[in-house]
Design an enzyme around this catalytic site. Structure first.
Site, PDB file in Angstrom:
ATOM      1  N   TYR A  57       0.843  -1.206   0.000  1.00  0.00           N
ATOM      2  CA  TYR A  57       0.000   0.000   0.000  1.00  0.00           C
ATOM      3  C   TYR A  57       0.877   1.255   0.000  1.00  0.00           C
ATOM      4  CZ  TYR A  57      -3.656  -3.254   1.663  1.00  0.00           C
ATOM      5  OH  TYR A  57      -4.519  -4.301   1.815  1.00  0.00           O
ATOM      6  N   PRO A 206     -15.686  -4.693   3.200  1.00  0.00           N
ATOM      7  CA  PRO A 206     -17.019  -5.082   3.680  1.00  0.00           C
ATOM      8  C   PRO A 206     -18.087  -4.102   3.187  1.00  0.00           C
ATOM      9  CG  PRO A 206     -15.808  -3.994   5.437  1.00  0.00           C
ATOM     10  CD  PRO A 206     -14.833  -4.167   4.293  1.00  0.00           C
TER      11      PRO A 206
HETATM   12  P1  ATR Z   1     -11.619  -1.311   1.250  1.00  0.00           P
HETATM   13  O1  ATR Z   1     -11.572  -2.453   2.215  1.00  0.00           O
HETATM   14  O2  ATR Z   1     -11.102  -1.695  -0.097  1.00  0.00           O
HETATM   15  O3  ATR Z   1     -11.059  -0.046   1.794  1.00  0.00           O
HETATM   16  P2  ATR Z   1     -14.446  -0.762   1.814  1.00  0.00           P
HETATM   17  O4  ATR Z   1     -14.073  -0.762   3.244  1.00  0.00           O
HETATM   18  O5  ATR Z   1     -15.499  -1.696   1.365  1.00  0.00           O
HETATM   19  O6  ATR Z   1     -13.166  -1.047   0.926  1.00  0.00           O
HETATM   20  O7  ATR Z   1     -14.873   0.687   1.333  1.00  0.00           O
HETATM   21  C1  ATR Z   1     -14.000   1.787   1.387  1.00  0.00           C
HETATM   22  C2  ATR Z   1     -14.646   2.938   0.683  1.00  0.00           C
HETATM   23  O8  ATR Z   1     -15.886   3.251   1.344  1.00  0.00           O
HETATM   24  C3  ATR Z   1     -13.849   4.204   0.674  1.00  0.00           C
HETATM   25  O9  ATR Z   1     -13.978   4.789  -0.594  1.00  0.00           O
HETATM   26  C4  ATR Z   1     -14.496   5.070   1.750  1.00  0.00           C
HETATM   27  O10 ATR Z   1     -14.415   6.437   1.403  1.00  0.00           O
HETATM   28  P3  ATR Z   1     -14.024   7.598   2.484  1.00  0.00           P
HETATM   29  O11 ATR Z   1     -12.549   7.523   2.650  1.00  0.00           O
HETATM   30  O12 ATR Z   1     -14.478   8.834   1.767  1.00  0.00           O
HETATM   31  O13 ATR Z   1     -14.811   7.318   3.714  1.00  0.00           O
HETATM   32  C5  ATR Z   1     -15.942   4.620   1.709  1.00  0.00           C
HETATM   33  N1  ATR Z   1     -16.618   4.686   3.020  1.00  0.00           N
HETATM   34  C6  ATR Z   1     -16.237   4.112   4.172  1.00  0.00           C
HETATM   35  N2  ATR Z   1     -17.139   4.321   5.137  1.00  0.00           N
HETATM   36  C7  ATR Z   1     -18.126   5.055   4.596  1.00  0.00           C
HETATM   37  C8  ATR Z   1     -19.357   5.586   5.073  1.00  0.00           C
HETATM   38  N3  ATR Z   1     -19.743   5.388   6.324  1.00  0.00           N
HETATM   39  N4  ATR Z   1     -20.127   6.294   4.210  1.00  0.00           N
HETATM   40  C9  ATR Z   1     -19.745   6.509   2.937  1.00  0.00           C
HETATM   41  N5  ATR Z   1     -18.592   6.031   2.415  1.00  0.00           N
HETATM   42  C10 ATR Z   1     -17.801   5.310   3.228  1.00  0.00           C
END
Ligand code: ATR
Length: 328
Positions: A57, A206
């Site tokens: 990352y 998730p």
């Molecule tokens: P990963 O495990 O790949 O990070 P994820 O957890 O399923 O994926 O989703 C991450 C994404 O959801 C990110 O784009 C995050 O954006 P922000 O950094 O702008 O929050 C978004 N995300 C996480 N929590 C959120 C929430 N409560 N409402 C809207 N978007 C959210």
């Protein structure tokens, strides 16, 4: 909030942790460093203690960020990192997967340095090395445990067979795989194996990379790596079809006066006592929303309705090249 143990490792975490990848790479530009450190500190203050990163990352930047944030307060957090995939330093392109002992040793020393620590709580093989038996890689990781550099071992995107074979060499405390209302392919084979070996699932994405939160619309598609060929679920056609499925999650959330993200996380946590999640966010408001999932209970009818969605999702989890090393 009741903590859950990672496998039988003796490490206990808030089942809603923080996936840190997006702070450095992939979901738009990296968060400014002082802002990112502030978010990590706020997360700890809110009771989050499981922070997930990886060598790949930001090619070291993400681990370095955690190192800076948690220097001097190492005992307050459980840090998980991963090794295996190699990247070309000049282009960032994936340059193979190396599960050799030499690479495990190189990677662990680099991670310890960047994380400013002398131990890693949970060390994962990030993707299986197609050229080496899992026994060789887990054997190398087990020696890092003996040396006190690593506390517990995990495998990411491993098949049931790989989990079983790895666990015969050294206890596997966690499988980290994508798992959500939209991604349930590991239920049939990996779930029974997790029970058999006493391991946890650490569910990444998730929130379906943000899709399950209801934040995207046909006119508002993320313009980052999700919009490219790498993420078929965000591609033309599939994206709109999948958004239509999110309506069900939104409607259940509305009926509970909750947020769709909370419904998505509560659904995962409700699948079993060994479920852990690491939703990614770069924003305090979203982090707080996500932690609110602890207060949400879905009814059996709501769960049944949500259970019908995965089969209707269009597009694979990744492009073909990346799918080749999934469930491996
Ligand atoms: P990963 O495990 O790949 O990070 P994820 O957890 O399923 O994926 O989703 C991450 C994404 O959801 C990110 O784009 C995050 O954006 P922000 O950094 O702008 O929050 C978004 N995300 C996480 N929590 C959120 C929430 N409560 N409402 C809207 N978007 C959210």
């Amino acid at each position: 909030m009741i903590k859950r143990e990672i496998g039988r490792s003796g490490l206990f975490v808030n089942p809603i942790g923080l996936g840190c990848m997006g702070l450095s790479e992939f979901y738009g530009p990296a968060t400014e460093k002082s802002e990112a450190i502030k978010l990590l500190h706020e997360a700890v203050a809110l009771g989050v203690n499981h922070f997930d990163t990886a060598e790949m990352y930001g090619m070291g930047a993400n681990e370095e960020l955690l190192g800076e944030a948690f220097a001097g307060r190492r005992d307050e957090v459980i840090i998980a990192t991963k090794f295996g995939p190699l990247r070309d330093k000049s282009t960032g392109q994936l340059a193979g997967i190396d599960g050799s002992e030499a690479n495990a040793r190189r990677a662990v020393e680099q991670s310890l340095k960047l994380l400013k620590t002398d131990y890693i709580d949970l060390y994962y093989m990030h993707r299986m090395d197609p050229m080496r038996p899992v026994e060789e890689t887990v054997g190398a990781m087990a020696r890092l445990v003996e040396e006190g550099k690593v506390r517990a071992i995990g495998l990411s995107e491993a098949s049931a067979e790989t989990l079983k074979r790895g666990n015969a060499v050294h206890p596997i405390s966690a499988l980290q795989s994508e798992y959500s209302i939209f991604s349930r392919d590991i239920e049939a084979e990996q779930f029974p194996m997790l029970d058999e070996i006493g391991a946890s699932l650490v569910a990444y994405s998730p929130l379906g990379r943000g899709m399950l939160t209801g934040r995207f619309t046909a006119r508002n598609r993320p313009e980052d790596y999700r919009s490219g060929a790498y993420q078929p679920r965000f591609a033309d056609g599939a994206f709109e079809a999948n958004l239509a499925l999110v309506e069900e999650i939104k409607s259940i959330a509305a009926s509970l006066e909750a947020e769709p993200a909370q419904v998505a996380l509560s659904w995962v946590l409700g699948r079993g006592e060994n479920m852990l999640t690491i939703p990614g966010t770069t924003k305090l408001a979203n982090l707080k929303t996500n932690l609110g999932a602890h207060d949400l209970t879905l009814s059996p009818e709501q769960i049944t309705a949500l259970n019908t969605l995965a089969d209707k999702v269009q597009g694979a989890r990744y492009n073909e090249e990346s799918m080749a090393v999934i469930n491996a």
